[in-house]
Design an enzyme around this catalytic site. Structure first.
Site, PDB file in Angstrom:
ATOM      1  N   ILE A   1       0.834  -1.196   0.000  1.00 34.02           N
ATOM      2  CA  ILE A   1       0.000   0.000   0.000  1.00 34.02           C
ATOM      3  C   ILE A   1       0.871   1.248   0.000  1.00 34.02           C
ATOM      4  O   ILE A   1       1.759   1.390   0.844  1.00 34.02           O
ATOM      5  CB  ILE A   1      -0.932   0.002   1.225  1.00 34.02           C
ATOM      6  CG1 ILE A   1      -1.926  -1.163   1.116  1.00 34.02           C
ATOM      7  CG2 ILE A   1      -1.674   1.320   1.346  1.00 34.02           C
ATOM      8  CD1 ILE A   1      -2.824  -1.346   2.309  1.00 34.02           C
ATOM      9  N   CYS A   2       0.593   2.145  -0.951  1.00 35.10           N
ATOM     10  CA  CYS A   2       1.283   3.439  -1.065  1.00 35.10           C
ATOM     11  C   CYS A   2       2.795   3.212  -1.134  1.00 35.10           C
ATOM     12  O   CYS A   2       3.276   2.497  -2.000  1.00 35.10           O
ATOM     13  CB  CYS A   2       0.855   4.338   0.098  1.00 35.10           C
ATOM     14  SG  CYS A   2       1.417   6.032  -0.045  1.00 35.10           S
ATOM     15  N   GLN A   3       3.548   3.793  -0.213  1.00 37.85           N
ATOM     16  CA  GLN A   3       4.997   3.583  -0.214  1.00 37.85           C
ATOM     17  C   GLN A   3       5.311   2.092  -0.033  1.00 37.85           C
ATOM     18  O   GLN A   3       6.260   1.575  -0.633  1.00 37.85           O
ATOM     19  CB  GLN A   3       5.618   4.380   0.936  1.00 37.85           C
ATOM     20  CG  GLN A   3       7.124   4.325   1.002  1.00 37.85           C
ATOM     21  CD  GLN A   3       7.649   4.934   2.297  1.00 37.85           C
ATOM     22  OE1 GLN A   3       6.963   4.916   3.322  1.00 37.85           O
ATOM     23  NE2 GLN A   3       8.831   5.495   2.253  1.00 37.85           N
TER      24      GLN A   3
ATOM     25  N   GLY B   1       3.654  -0.174  -1.289  1.00 39.98           N
ATOM     26  CA  GLY B   1       3.472  -0.748  -2.617  1.00 39.98           C
ATOM     27  C   GLY B   1       4.740  -0.628  -3.438  1.00 39.98           C
ATOM     28  O   GLY B   1       5.129  -1.564  -4.157  1.00 39.98           O
TER      29      GLY B   1
END
Lengths: 355, 440
Positions: free
Chosen positions: A147-149, A151
């Protein structure tokens, strides 16, 4: 221009009075509200290392999925966003669909973690967490959900440790850091990151948060709280607001070295797309990602613009790539009503087709 | 902290907001608004009562700040409307004067920059022994700029140069902060331009704005648009980077002074702690790498054992084939003996089974060197001679092979095979030697 206004003075005064009354009552209510709780699903720690803990969530029934999902959250916020409250929980919804869900909680880095690098995080912590989950489940390969960073980290991991992954899922993950509407990226291009980290050491969470608030300063510092007045007589809504408020400002400091490398290689160098990214001894080529990939991004994301995420399909080596555009923002993708209906089922159905 | 036990918050709030609300009331009743209407400072005074009040103290502070800003916006609207009751340019100008200010982006980050700058100024002024160091960059440059560029000499020259670097860093920081603030002013002005355009778009009946809240929301949209234009511009990117870098240089200078002072007082310094942390992390990596190497070495050793076992098993399998062939050979020899005897007394016919084995014996012999070729009678003679000698020891060797197999049964399959291989190896080798010998 004056013709646009049909505000009658008496009505305006009444509106102001109403607002003031609500505000006065609201402040009194707020004073009496206790701290809100979060992270609703029961969980067990299955692996610990330094400040990191890997949790396995307990569902109401046994998981039917044979391959577990390990959630890799960003370093910049706390991971309980995926399990914020009973009716807003990605974790809970995945469990209800029979998935076996694990999560890495990075903890709160302090001075002892100042020298942790991306190599330590990706080839160290993530790799050992993946091994721990695989061991715990008795499988050779697991599913990774970044998720996000987290990811971006998961992409690096998948490109270099692909043999340990069955499927890769990315949510609101930046891939191309140089798209024109990426405000955060724009701001850091002329920053001397070496000077920044050498001076600050670990990057304080408050500084990071103020940076995020600056993306939409009037909306996030003013309008949001004016809107709060409207929901103050609704206890459930008020608690939702406060939970979100806690999550926004309950942020960890950033380990200095990892921050330095992330800004230099990802934000400034855009190496995930341009090439030349090296995490420890491993060169990262997105083309080496050959397992099935599901990429979910938010169409109204002001932190990770959709343009930064949707290009992933052009770079990964797999033939099995699926992109899902979610109608919402960076936070709404976890907590909105639409997210509860759409995101867990999208993940579950996609995985089920590849089990 | 205020008296958190006081239950009458509402009354206090109303009292605090009274002057501001009265101004609105007067305006609502048709009176012209005062030239300088009461300002909503009451909010702030009242909000101070809540400082640190309960777990939601921070949220309360943020909400009060927002309410104050909204009230200020309303105040601006009120002032503008009363200044130009007929509307038109005067109204717009009055509103522009109120709204198009960088203060609209007076978010906490800007506060951080300002506070940081002021702390740095006080800190540096103390170290540089210039307590009246001016607060503005222009004044400071006029007053002290030349001093920061003076050549240093004498026993204190190193200190002087350091102070001068600190002074220059602070001046640069102030310069960059001014540059940043100008861009914020530009953002505010652009925001107001967007606000005007949005209002113009709402002039048609049915799209008009009927509430203060709707007007406020429209202004927020416009302000964000103006801000985004500036924040995504190349000028802002450069100014922001320069501001951050300048502030870091000031902080680094301050840290240097603290470090120097700490060393003089015999206290641990930031550099020392960093150094220890860095070494510790490097050591942890080495330990982990060693651990990984040991683990890999173990895996390699295990793989080597497996490869050795597999090779041994493979060799056993191939030797078993040779032994089978040898057995067939032996049987063929016996058959040939029988044939020879039959030549003397040809009364019995060979059994079909034996007849089938013959080709196997021939096949085994095909591998023999071509030098073995010769006339059939002499070959048979030589073979019979050597075979008769060899066949006398066969029962004992077969028993040894059987024993080896039996002993291996209770052990692991691979080891059992190795035992069998061992037990069978000798006759095979001998047979081979014998064949060579016989063929020589």
């Amino acid at each position: 221009m004056m013709d646009a206004l049909r505000i009658e003075p008496a009505k305006a005064f009444e509106e102001m009075m109403t607002t003031q009354r609500k505000l006065a009552a609201a402040l009194d209510t707020l004073r009496q509200v206790e701290d809100v709780d979060f992270g609703v699903t029961a969980k067990d720690a299955i692996y610990r290392e330094d400040k990191l803990v890997v949790y396995r969530f307990r569902g109401e029934k046994k998981p039917t999925a044979r391959v577990p999902i390990l959630i890799v959250y960003a370093l910049v916020n706390r991971p309980y966003m995926v399990d914020l409250q009973d009716d807003r929980s990605l974790v809970k919804n995945l469990l209800a669909r029979g998935e076996d869900v694990y999560l890495i909680d990075w903890g709160y880095p302090d001075g002892a973690d100042r020298w942790l690098t991306l190599d330590d995080y990706i080839n160290g912590y993530i790799d050992r967490s993946v091994d721990a989950v695989a061991r715990h489940c008795g499988v050779d390969r697991i599913n990774l959900l970044g998720i996000c960073q987290g990811g971006a980290f998961s992409l690096c991991y998948a490109a270099t440790h692909g043999e340990k992954l069955k499927n890769l899922i990315t949510m609101v993950t930046p891939v191309d850091f140089h798209t024109p509407e990426n405000m955060l990226s724009h701001w850091v291009q002329d920053m001397d990151v070496d000077l920044f980290v050498d001076t600050l050491g670990n990057v304080p969470a408050d500084l990071m948060n103020q940076g995020y608030l600056m993306l939409k300063p009037v909306r996030l510092n003013q309008q949001k709280y004016i809107g709060l007045v409207d929901i103050l007589d609704d206890k459930a809504e008020l608690e939702n607001f406060l939970r979100m408020e806690k999550w926004i400002f309950d942020s960890p400091d950033q380990a200095g070295e990892a921050f330095r490398q992330f800004i230099k290689d990802f934000y400034q160098g855009n190496k995930l797309v341009n090439g030349g990214l090296k995490i420890g001894p491993n060169e990262v080529h997105l083309g080496d990602i050959d397992m099935p990939v599901l990429n979910i991004f938010a169409e109204q994301d002001h932190l990770v613009p959709p343009s930064a995420s949707r290009v992933l399909g052009e770079h990964v080596g797999t033939d099995d790539y699926t992109a899902v555009a979610f109608r919402g923002g960076h936070i709404g993708i976890y907590v909105s009503g639409r997210a509860q209906r759409e995101v867990p089922s999208a993940i579950h159905d996609w995985l089920a087709a590849r089990s | 902290m205020g008296d958190a036990s006081n239950p009458d918050w509402t009354s206090q709030w109303q009292a605090a907001a009274r002057p501001w609300l009265d101004a609105w009331k007067d305006f609502a009743q048709g009176a012209a608004a005062p030239a300088a209407p009461a300002r909503p400072e009451g909010f702030e005074q009242w909000a101070r009562l809540f400082t640190g009040a309960g777990p939601q103290g921070e949220t309360i502070e943020r909400m009060v700040d927002a309410a104050k800003n909204q009230a200020a916006f309303m105040q601006s609207m009120l002032g503008a409307l009363s200044a130009a009751p007929g509307g038109g340019t005067n109204w717009a100008e009055a509103l522009r004067g109120s709204l198009a200010k960088p203060a609209m982006f007076d978010h906490p980050m800007a506060q951080v920059w300002r506070d940081g700058g002021e702390q740095a100024r006080q800190f540096l002024a103390r170290f540089m022994r210039v307590p009246d160091m001016p607060a503005t960059p222009a004044a400071a440059t006029d007053a002290w700029g030349a001093m920061f560029d003076l050549p240093a000499f004498g026993p204190m020259r190193e200190h002087q140069e350091r102070y001068q670097r600190s002074g220059r860093a602070w001046l640069e920081y102030r310069k960059q902060l001014d540059r940043y603030n100008k861009l914020m002013l530009d953002a505010a002005q652009r925001g107001f331009a967007h606000f005007e355009r949005k209002l113009a778009d709402r002039e048609q009946p049915g799209r008009q704005i009927e509430s203060l809240r709707a007007l406020y929301d429209l202004w927020v949209d416009a302000a964000e648009e103006g801000y985004a234009e500036v924040a995504l511009s190349p000028e802002f990117r450069a100014a922001y980077g320069d501001l951050v870098n300048a502030q870091m240089r000031v902080r680094a200078q301050m840290q240097g002074e603290v470090e120097r002072m700490s060393r003089e007082l015999g206290m641990p310094t930031r550099s020392e702690v960093n150094s220890i942390g860095q070494r510790l992390q490097a050591l942890r990596r080495e330990v982990r790498a060693d651990g990984t190497a040991a683990q890999l070495a173990g895996e390699v050793a295990a793989l080597r054992r497996q490869v050795a076992d597999l090779k041994a098993a493979q060799a056993a399998a191939s030797r078993a084939t040779v032994t089978q062939a040898q057995r067939a050979d032996d049987e063929a020899d016996a058959a040939q003996e029988t044939v020879l005897r039959k030549e003397a007394s040809p009364r019995k016919r060979p059994s079909p089974a034996r007849a089938e084995r013959k080709p196997a014996a021939k096949t085994a012999r095909r591998d023999a060197p071509a030098s073995a070729a010769g006339d059939f009678a002499s070959r048979i003679g030589k073979y019979a001679e050597s075979s008769l000698g060899a066949s006398r020891s066969k029962p004992a060797k077969k028993a040894a092979a059987t024993k080896g197999t039996a002993a291996a049964k209770g052990k692991a399959a691979a080891r059992g095979k190795a035992a069998v291989t061992k037990g069978k190896a000798a006759p095979g080798k001998r047979a081979s030697r014998r064949t060579d010998k016989g063929n020589a």
